[in-house]
Design a protein around this motif. Structure first.
Motif: not given
Length: 240
Positions: A113-122, A174-178, A182-185
């Motif tokens: 995250i500090e490097a710039g990555a975006e990380i999410k989970f449900k 790819k569709k599944e990932f996007y 959208e619904v992850s935190t």
């Protein structure tokens, strides 16, 4: 020395042929279809060579790397993702399981995250529900299979990874990932909430600790009924 028109035309024809061939080869190498299976096995001598080859597809990214894994705590994978962000400014998005962020993985997640990555989970789902294990490079190459990149001992188990650029296979994933994205935190917001809660819990009033006798004295003063009376002597009981 004067060259004849015939020689000049021949040289020109050869030059044009070479240019067209080089352009065709370059275009073909860029659009070459990828269709490969890597089998990882703890008995396999070259398991780590396969792992390096797998990571080389990630390092070849030009724009984006999208990862969907139960967790990211493999030092080799995590370190190369951080390197991609810092050196090539690659946009990296990762979806992990709710259990993927804990005390043992905190360092890896925070560094990404500090490097710039975006990380999410449900956040609204129970733990251990993430079964996806795939990576999309530039939304063009799909790597999927049984290999869990979050495990730093992945090569000690029986796994396979299928790598393909077939759009019929890439597009649904790819569709599944996007949709999941959208619904992850955002994990970063969760980290912030946890830090705030720790600060809040630590901001308490100082309590003076008294010895037991002082506590009894204070309690007796506040509530006279709690004052303990001395037991009557045997003589007083007989006179009564």
């Amino acid at each position: 020395m004067r060259l004849s028109p015939r020689i000049l035309s021949s040289v020109g024809a050869i030059a044009i042929t070479c240019f067209v061939s080089a352009a065709a080869y370059y275009y073909k190498s860029r659009t070459r279809e990828v269709n490969e299976v890597m089998v990882f096995c703890k008995l396999q001598y070259n398991a780590y060579n396969y792992f390096d080859k797998l990571v080389s597809f990630i390092e070849a990214a030009k724009h984006t790397v999208h990862v969907c894994m139960p967790g990211i705590h493999n030092p080799a994978i995590q370190g190369r993702l951080v390197k991609l962000i810092k050196e090539k400014d690659i946009k990296i998005r990762i979806i992990i399981d709710k259990s993927g962020y804990n005390e043992s993985t905190d360092f890896f997640v925070r560094e990404l995250i500090e490097a710039g990555a975006e990380i999410k989970f449900k956040a609204n789902e129970p733990i251990f529900t993430m079964q996806h294990k795939f990576c999309l490079v530039d939304d063009r190459i799909l790597m999927t299979g049984t290999l869990n990149w979050g495990n730093d001992r992945s090569c000690d188990h029986w796994n396979y990874v299928y790598i393909t650029s077939k759009h019929q296979l890439v597009d649904p994933v790819k569709k599944e990932f996007y949709q999941m994205w959208e619904v992850s935190t955002d994990v970063q917001s969760t980290i912030h909430e946890q830090s705030t809660q720790i600060l809040y819990d630590s901001d308490v009033e100082t309590i003076e600790i008294l010895n037991p006798e002082e506590v009894m004295d204070i309690s007796a003063a506040d509530n006279p009924t709690l004052v303990e009376t001395e037991p009557a002597s045997e003589l007083q009981v007989m006179e009564a």
